[in-house]
Every structure is written in C-alpha cells, then in structure tokens.
Design a protein around this motif. Structure first.
Motif, PDB file in Angstrom:
ATOM      1  N   SER A  36       0.539  -0.793   0.052  1.00 65.10           N
ATOM      2  CA  SER A  36       0.138   0.099   0.573  1.00 65.10           C
ATOM      3  C   SER A  36       1.193   1.462  -0.316  1.00 65.10           C
ATOM      4  N   ASP A  37       1.894   1.215   0.791  1.00 64.97           N
ATOM      5  CA  ASP A  37       2.518   2.222   0.444  1.00 64.97           C
ATOM      6  C   ASP A  37       4.079   1.975   0.288  1.00 64.97           C
ATOM      7  N   ARG A  65       9.932   2.073   4.001  1.00 68.80           N
ATOM      8  CA  ARG A  65       9.669   2.779   4.759  1.00 68.80           C
ATOM      9  C   ARG A  65       9.190   2.102   6.128  1.00 68.80           C
TER      10      ARG A  65
END
Ligand SMILES: Cc1cc2nc3c(=O)[nH]c(=O)nc-3n(C[C@H](O)[C@H](O)[C@H](O)COP(=O)(O)OP(=O)(O)OC[C@H]3O[C@@H](n4cnc5c(N)ncnc54)[C@H](O)[C@@H]3O)c2cc1C
Ligand SMILES: NC(=O)C1=CN([C@@H]2O[C@H](COP(=O)(O)OP(=O)(O)OC[C@H]3O[C@@H](n4cnc5c(N)ncnc54)[C@H](OP(=O)(O)O)[C@@H]3O)[C@@H](O)[C@H]2O)C=CC1
Ligand SMILES: C=C(O[C@H]1[C@H](O)[C@@H](CO)O[C@H](OP(=O)(O)OP(=O)(O)OC[C@H]2O[C@@H](n3ccc(=O)[nH]c3=O)[C@H](O)[C@@H]2O)[C@@H]1NC(C)=O)C(=O)O
Length: 330
Positions: A36-37, A65
C-alpha cells in the motif's frame, strides 16, 4: 507482503515492463507499486540523494519505510535478477555519470529510535541520521556521541564505514547490528563478527544490509557539558573542513602515520581543479563540487591526486569514498 506485477497494482506511468531488457533500454519512467505504501521506480536521479550532488540515475530505485518493505525490495531484486546497491544518506558515495544498473535501495526512510535509560543503550533503525542522534543524545545528557556531530550519514552507513572522528568511532560503541541477507534471513552481529578496523568493516563489499543497530552510551552525565562538547566538535569541523560546498568528507583514508590532507597540500594540489571538482582550499583531503561538477571530474581528480602523491611520496592513497558505477579511465 507479496509482490505482484498485475495491471491493477502498477501505478500507471507507462506500460508494465515484461523483461529486464525492455526496461534497461527504456527512458520512460515506470513505477511498480508493491503493497500500500511502497513502490519501485525506474530511472531515478541519484544526484539529489548523494552529498556530492553528481551522478546519473538508478536503473531501479526503492526507498522502503519499514522492514517488510525492505525485505520485499530484496526479494524483488532476487526475482528479477537485479544487482542491489544500498544507499544511506549518500555522504560517502561517488555515483558515476552513467548511473547504476540494478536496484538501488535507499535506507534513509527506515526510522525508529529508542533511548533505554535502564541500560544506556540506543537502538536505532538504519536510516536514522547520525548527527541528529548526536544532538538528541546531548539533549538527554547522554555521553558517547559528541564526536559524531557533523557526520552527515545514516546509522547503516556509519556501521558499515566505521565512521569516526576525534579519536572515537562507531566500533567503540556498537553493541550489535541487525543485518538482512539476500536470502531474507535476519541476523544479529557483534562488533567482533564485523571485523572492524580504521574506517572499515567486513560489511564493506558484502551483500548484507544493516537494518538497525544498538549503541552503548552513558546516560546521566551533565547535560550542559555534553551539549557544550557537541557544539565544540561541530565548531571545530566548521573551521577545519569545507561545509560550504558539496563533498563526501575525506576522500582518502589517512595512510598512517601520515595524514592525507598534509601529503596532498605538500604536493601543491590545494585549489587544483578539474571541471567543477576542486581540491578544497580549507582541507586538501576534501574534493568539493564548486558547481556543475560531473562525477568523472571528481573521479579524474582522485586519480590525479593519487598519481601526484605517489610520484612525490611513494605512497598510494587509498580512497575512503565508495565509487560506484562505471567511470571513464583517465
Ligand atoms: C561534510 C562531510 C563530513 C564527513 N565527515 C566524516 C567524518 O568525520 N568521519 C567519517 O567517518 N566520515 C565522514 N564523512 C563521510 C560519511 O558521512 C560517512 O562515511 C558516513 O558514515 C556515510 O554514511 P551514509 O549513510 O551517507 O552512507 P552512504 O554514503 O550512503 O554509503 C556508504 C557505504 O555504506 C553502504 N551502506 C550504507 N547504508 C547501508 C546499510 N544500511 N546496509 C549496508 N550497507 C550500507 C553503501 O552501500 C556504501 O558502500 C563525511 C562526509 C561529509 C559529506
Ligand atoms: N558538504 C557537504 O557535502 C554536506 C554538508 N552537510 C553539512 O554537514 C553538517 C551536518 O549535516 P546535518 O546532517 O544537517 O547535521 P546537523 O548537525 O546540522 O543537524 C542534524 C540534526 O540535528 C539538529 N541540530 C543541529 N544543530 C542542533 C543544535 N545546536 N541543537 C539541537 N539540535 C540540533 C538538526 O535540527 P534542525 O533541522 O532543526 O536544525 C538536525 O535535525 C551540516 O553543517 C550540513 O550543512 C550535509 C550534507 C552534505
Ligand atoms: C572527514 C572525515 O574524517 C576526518 C575527521 O572528521 C577528522 C576529525 O577527527 O579527522 C580526520 O581528518 P584529518 O586526519 O584530515 O584531520 P585534520 O586534523 O583535519 O588533519 C590532520 C593533519 O593534517 C594537516 N592538514 C590537514 C589538511 C590540510 O589541508 N593540510 C594539512 O596539513 C593538519 O594540519 C593536521 O596536522 C578524519 N579523516 C580521516 C581520513 O581519517 C571522513 O572520514 O570523511
């Protein structure tokens, strides 16, 4: 987290590449969304993420991340037979003008830190900023990182390089480092296992990625004194090293007992320039980008310095800076 290249999860910039060859020869930008990110992008500038501000693009680039995204990046590289290059803050790297083939994984967005007052240990993710941690430790009144201020790297880069200054270095305070291997396994390594010596470790040239590290500090010191020492170190740097132009810090390791800066200055090279790359007036072991330098200008200057110092002193200066990619022979 799974990696899939179906049409739904390709964040559309261009059509989905079906083979490595197709993407290598393409100048189109492509973005593969993984989870998703997190995305893997093609043809991403490295000049903007390295302290020299030079160099060509990464063929593929990922800036995970969290650990899961890092693991997914490594898996992606393995599945697509891409060479992996790890980038911290890029403060000790010279990236070639032709860029880097394969996947560049930037670790600077891997962030978390925990100062444990019971043990005096600081556990931090690979992407945390070393000078920022030095200031945080000082603010808490914890001794141990005063020397590290002004070293504009990440925790991962510092662990790999055995960053040091003012007679201190990472190896002296490292308790352990967590590393990720290409096969996806995580392992905790001690300083002994990392084979530390002056500005080097066994992680240099290895394919293991530092994910986090634990350092032993000393809590409970006089906060004002720790802050004062930290400020003093920063001030010393600003007066002895050129912070006003892009650089990689010291270009060469000191060939002990000599110092590279002294040898280069005595060879008459201060101010010597190739293109936009110059031997700094303030410190001869720094090559600064005076504006518009190409990576090959810096590379050419490194080779020129080596040749001139070798001719004059019969000493071959060994680069501390990591040169990655293809450079034109000078
Ligand atoms: C103005 C200036 C002053 C400096 N002063 C000093 C100094 O006093 N002392 C000193 O020691 N250095 C100094 N440096 C050099 C540099 O800051 C250090 O070497 C720093 O530790 C590099 O960290 P980085 O995150 O930028 O690593 P990068 O430059 O991004 O990478 C360096 C090497 O480490 C590898 N690497 C980075 N992160 C990881 C990771 N997580 N896992 C595996 N491999 C990784 C890279 O692949 C590369 O081989 C200075 C640099 C500048 C620009
Ligand atoms: N020549 C080159 O190629 C390069 C030079 N540099 C230089 O290297 C040096 C180190 O870079 P940088 O990583 O920014 O490290 P700094 O030491 O400047 O700052 C790192 C962090 O510490 C904080 N900080 C700075 N000073 C203090 C203070 N007195 N008290 C409390 N917190 C403080 C900063 O906060 P805040 O953001 O709020 O200031 C920042 O979050 C800088 O001088 C920078 O200009 C950096 C990269 C490349
Ligand atoms: C900047 C880096 O680390 C730095 C670190 O910040 C400083 C401070 O502790 O000590 C080392 O520099 P250094 O050995 O050049 O330290 P300095 O004190 O500036 O210089 C050493 C000696 O060389 C002389 N010197 C230096 C520069 C110069 O142009 N001319 C000269 O004669 C100085 O007068 C001094 O007698 C590290 N460099 C290496 C290769 O070990 C880095 O690794 O990137």
């Amino acid at each position: 987290m799974t990696i899939s290249q179906t049409a739904e999860n390709v964040c559309k910039v261009s059509t989905l590449a079906t083979s490595k060859q197709e993407t290598v020869n393409s100048i189109e930008k492509k973005v593969y969304v993984i989870g998703s990110d997190f995305a893997i992008k093609s043809q991403t500038s490295l000049a903007t993420v390295t302290s020299y501000r030079v160099g060509g693009p990464a063929e593929w680039y990922a800036a995970p991340r969290n650990l899961a995204a890092l693991e997914a990046s490594v898996k992606y590289a393995k599945e697509h037979d891409l060479a992996v290059t790890i980038l911290g803050a890029g403060s000790n790297l010279l990236v070639s003008d032709r860029g880097i083939s394969g996947l560049v994984i930037a670790t600077r967005h891997l962030r978390h830190s925990h100062f444990d007052p019971q043990t005096g240990q600081l556990t931090v993710a690979a992407g945390e900023s070393i000078p920022s941690l030095a200031w945080q430790a000082a603010d808490l009144g914890w001794e141990g990182l005063e020397w590290a201020v002004g070293i504009p790297g990440t925790v991962g880069g510092a662990v790999v390089m055995n960053a040091g200054a003012h007679s201190s270095c990472i190896a002296q305070m490292l308790v352990s480092a967590e590393v990720l291997s290409p096969d996806g396994t995580l392992k905790i390594l001690t300083p002994d296992e990392l084979g530390y010596a002056y500005r080097t470790s066994l992680l240099q040239g290895s394919d293991r990625i530092v994910t986090q590290a634990t350092f032993q500090l000393k809590p409970g010191a006089d906060r004002a004194l720790v802050i004062a020492a930290t400020k003093q170190h920063k001030q010393h740097r600003l007066t002895t090293q050129p912070y006003n132009f892009p650089s990689c810090g010291s270009v060469f390791r000191n060939p002990k007992p000599h110092s590279a800066g002294w040898l280069i200055e005595q060879t008459g090279l201060k101010g010597y320039q190739i293109g936009g790359a110059q031997v700094a007036q303030l410190h001869a072991n720094f090559i600064v980008n005076r504006g518009g330098a190409k990576a090959n200008d810096i590379f050419g200057l490194i080779r020129h310095i080596q040749q001139r110092v070798q001719d004059r002193w019969s000493i071959l200066l060994e680069p501390e800076v990591k040169m990655i990619g293809d450079f034109q022979p000078v």
